[in-house]
Write a protein that holds these residues in place. Structure first.
Motif, PDB file in Angstrom:
ATOM      1  N   ASP A  74      49.536   2.645 -10.812  1.00  0.00           N
ATOM      2  CA  ASP A  74      49.818   2.441 -12.228  1.00  0.00           C
ATOM      3  C   ASP A  74      49.144   1.129 -12.649  1.00  0.00           C
ATOM      4  OD1 ASP A  74      50.864   1.799 -14.731  1.00  0.00           O
ATOM      5  OD2 ASP A  74      52.830   2.668 -14.294  1.00  0.00           O
ATOM      6  N   GLU A  75      47.960   1.235 -13.209  1.00  0.00           N
ATOM      7  CA  GLU A  75      47.175   0.045 -13.531  1.00  0.00           C
ATOM      8  C   GLU A  75      47.880  -0.849 -14.545  1.00  0.00           C
ATOM      9  OE1 GLU A  75      43.162   1.076 -14.544  1.00  0.00           O
ATOM     10  OE2 GLU A  75      43.041   2.591 -12.969  1.00  0.00           O
ATOM     11  N   ASP A  76      48.501  -0.254 -15.528  1.00  0.00           N
ATOM     12  CA  ASP A  76      49.188  -1.048 -16.547  1.00  0.00           C
ATOM     13  C   ASP A  76      50.332  -1.851 -15.923  1.00  0.00           C
ATOM     14  OD1 ASP A  76      47.520  -0.096 -18.522  1.00  0.00           O
ATOM     15  OD2 ASP A  76      48.881   1.493 -19.151  1.00  0.00           O
ATOM     16  N   ALA A  77      51.064  -1.241 -14.986  1.00  0.00           N
ATOM     17  CA  ALA A  77      52.179  -1.931 -14.345  1.00  0.00           C
ATOM     18  C   ALA A  77      51.682  -3.086 -13.486  1.00  0.00           C
ATOM     19  CB  ALA A  77      52.987  -0.948 -13.501  1.00  0.00           C
ATOM     20  N   VAL A  78      50.582  -2.875 -12.772  1.00  0.00           N
ATOM     21  CA  VAL A  78      50.023  -3.948 -11.938  1.00  0.00           C
ATOM     22  C   VAL A  78      49.586  -5.110 -12.811  1.00  0.00           C
ATOM     23  CG1 VAL A  78      48.127  -4.586 -10.393  1.00  0.00           C
ATOM     24  CG2 VAL A  78      49.304  -2.401 -10.082  1.00  0.00           C
ATOM     25  N   ALA A  79      48.873  -4.808 -13.894  1.00  0.00           N
ATOM     26  CA  ALA A  79      48.400  -5.869 -14.782  1.00  0.00           C
ATOM     27  C   ALA A  79      49.566  -6.608 -15.436  1.00  0.00           C
ATOM     28  CB  ALA A  79      47.474  -5.287 -15.845  1.00  0.00           C
ATOM     29  N   ALA A  80      50.614  -5.875 -15.825  1.00  0.00           N
ATOM     30  CA  ALA A  80      51.771  -6.497 -16.484  1.00  0.00           C
ATOM     31  C   ALA A  80      52.523  -7.427 -15.549  1.00  0.00           C
ATOM     32  CB  ALA A  80      52.704  -5.412 -17.019  1.00  0.00           C
ATOM     33  N   ALA A 119      43.204 -15.115 -15.157  1.00  0.00           N
ATOM     34  CA  ALA A 119      41.841 -14.964 -15.657  1.00  0.00           C
ATOM     35  C   ALA A 119      41.405 -13.501 -15.590  1.00  0.00           C
ATOM     36  CB  ALA A 119      40.880 -15.823 -14.834  1.00  0.00           C
ATOM     37  N   PRO A 120      40.509 -13.080 -16.471  1.00  0.00           N
ATOM     38  CA  PRO A 120      40.042 -11.691 -16.448  1.00  0.00           C
ATOM     39  C   PRO A 120      39.529 -11.264 -15.073  1.00  0.00           C
ATOM     40  CG  PRO A 120      39.299 -12.754 -18.456  1.00  0.00           C
ATOM     41  CD  PRO A 120      39.918 -13.830 -17.612  1.00  0.00           C
ATOM     42  N   GLU A 121      38.799 -12.166 -14.405  1.00  0.00           N
ATOM     43  CA  GLU A 121      38.295 -11.844 -13.075  1.00  0.00           C
ATOM     44  C   GLU A 121      39.442 -11.614 -12.094  1.00  0.00           C
ATOM     45  OE1 GLU A 121      35.279 -14.194 -15.314  1.00  0.00           O
ATOM     46  OE2 GLU A 121      37.419 -14.420 -14.917  1.00  0.00           O
ATOM     47  N   GLY A 122      40.520 -12.364 -12.265  1.00  0.00           N
ATOM     48  CA  GLY A 122      41.689 -12.187 -11.409  1.00  0.00           C
ATOM     49  C   GLY A 122      42.393 -10.873 -11.660  1.00  0.00           C
ATOM     50  N   VAL A 123      42.370 -10.417 -12.903  1.00  0.00           N
ATOM     51  CA  VAL A 123      43.011  -9.143 -13.242  1.00  0.00           C
ATOM     52  C   VAL A 123      42.302  -7.986 -12.562  1.00  0.00           C
ATOM     53  CG1 VAL A 123      43.555  -7.527 -15.106  1.00  0.00           C
ATOM     54  CG2 VAL A 123      43.887  -9.990 -15.453  1.00  0.00           C
ATOM     55  N   VAL A 124      40.972  -7.918 -12.680  1.00  0.00           N
ATOM     56  CA  VAL A 124      40.255  -6.783 -12.085  1.00  0.00           C
ATOM     57  C   VAL A 124      40.306  -6.831 -10.566  1.00  0.00           C
ATOM     58  CG1 VAL A 124      38.780  -6.355 -14.083  1.00  0.00           C
ATOM     59  CG2 VAL A 124      38.015  -7.958 -12.329  1.00  0.00           C
ATOM     60  N   CYS A 125      40.333  -8.035  -9.986  1.00  0.00           N
ATOM     61  CA  CYS A 125      40.462  -8.128  -8.527  1.00  0.00           C
ATOM     62  C   CYS A 125      41.851  -7.678  -8.079  1.00  0.00           C
ATOM     63  CB  CYS A 125      40.186  -9.556  -8.052  1.00  0.00           C
ATOM     64  SG  CYS A 125      38.433  -9.975  -7.965  1.00  0.00           S
ATOM     65  N   ALA A 126      42.879  -8.041  -8.832  1.00  0.00           N
ATOM     66  CA  ALA A 126      44.244  -7.614  -8.482  1.00  0.00           C
ATOM     67  C   ALA A 126      44.379  -6.105  -8.551  1.00  0.00           C
ATOM     68  CB  ALA A 126      45.249  -8.285  -9.416  1.00  0.00           C
ATOM     69  N   LEU A 127      43.762  -5.496  -9.542  1.00  0.00           N
ATOM     70  CA  LEU A 127      43.809  -4.044  -9.670  1.00  0.00           C
ATOM     71  C   LEU A 127      43.050  -3.372  -8.525  1.00  0.00           C
ATOM     72  CD1 LEU A 127      43.291  -3.797 -13.514  1.00  0.00           C
ATOM     73  CD2 LEU A 127      45.312  -3.029 -12.267  1.00  0.00           C
TER      74      LEU A 127
END
Length: 222
Positions: A32-38, A45-53
């Motif tokens: 669930d990408e939205d849940a991970v990002a939330a 940082a944006p770079e941290g978001v895509v790496c976390a996903l």
């Protein structure tokens, strides 16, 4: 031989890897990408978001393979990826609906934006994750300004609805990209130069993963 597991349903990512001499096993993470990002800390940082996903996807696939006691977990790498377009400081994923895609193109047309792709590589041996490497690539995309009829026709194909930023480089969307500054494979969804480096960080040379052309052709025909 070390196995290569692609944690993505993207046919474009699979094609990039096959064209580069790999024969990946494909497993979808269903994260669930939205849940991970939330769940990320405010101000990530944006770079941290895509790496976390990307990490969440790779970990989910690795966990599923280990739980199944799949043969591949004796020795494999699992690769997760996530792409988002950074426009005016805001990350944009898949638009999903024609209305959202049209609104995004109204902002993007005639401008440039950064396509960020997070990558995470997990090394699995004897059903345990023994190493991890993750990083992000950024490529600047310079968009054309399609005529209204062209844009309506593109959105009607459905192609931009399921891809980050509402465009593709390797499909019909390529007609509306003037140029890019950076790695084209990363824009398609998996950056070969970065994945090669991350594989090295977990102790795998990409040349160990290459298969011969006859095998790739047979697998693609299945």
């Amino acid at each position: 031989m070390t196995g290569f597991v692609l944690g993505s349903a993207s046919p474009a990512r699979l094609q990039v890897l096959r064209s580069a001499g790999l024969d990946p096993m494909v497993r979808v993470s269903h994260v669930d990408e939205d849940a991970v990002a939330a769940a990320l800390p405010a101000g990530t940082a944006p770079e941290g978001v895509v790496c976390a996903l990307a990490r969440a996807k790779a970990e989910a696939v690795a966990a599923a393979l280990i739980a199944e006691n799949a043969d591949v977990v004796a020795d494999c790498v699992v690769v997760g990826c996530d792409s988002m377009l950074l426009v005016d400081g805001e990350l944009q994923g898949k638009p999903l609906t024609p209305e959202v895609a049209l609104r995004r193109w109204a902002v993007m047309a005639g401008r440039s934006a950064d396509l960020l792709t997070g990558h995470c590589v997990l090394r699995v041996r004897q059903a345990q994750i023994v190493a991890e490497a993750a990083d992000c690539t950024g490529t600047t995309v310079h968009f054309a300004a399609p005529a209204a009829a062209e844009l309506d026709a593109y959105i009607a194909t459905g192609e931009p609805l399921q891809v980050a930023g509402a465009f593709t480089l390797d499909g019909r969307g390529g007609w509306f990209v003037d140029r890019i500054d950076g790695d084209p494979s990363s824009v398609i969804g998996i950056g070969l130069p970065l994945v090669r480096r991350l594989l090295g960080d977990v102790g795998v040379a990409v040349t160990q993963l290459w298969v011969d052309g006859a095998q790739l052709r047979a697998d693609a025909a299945r």
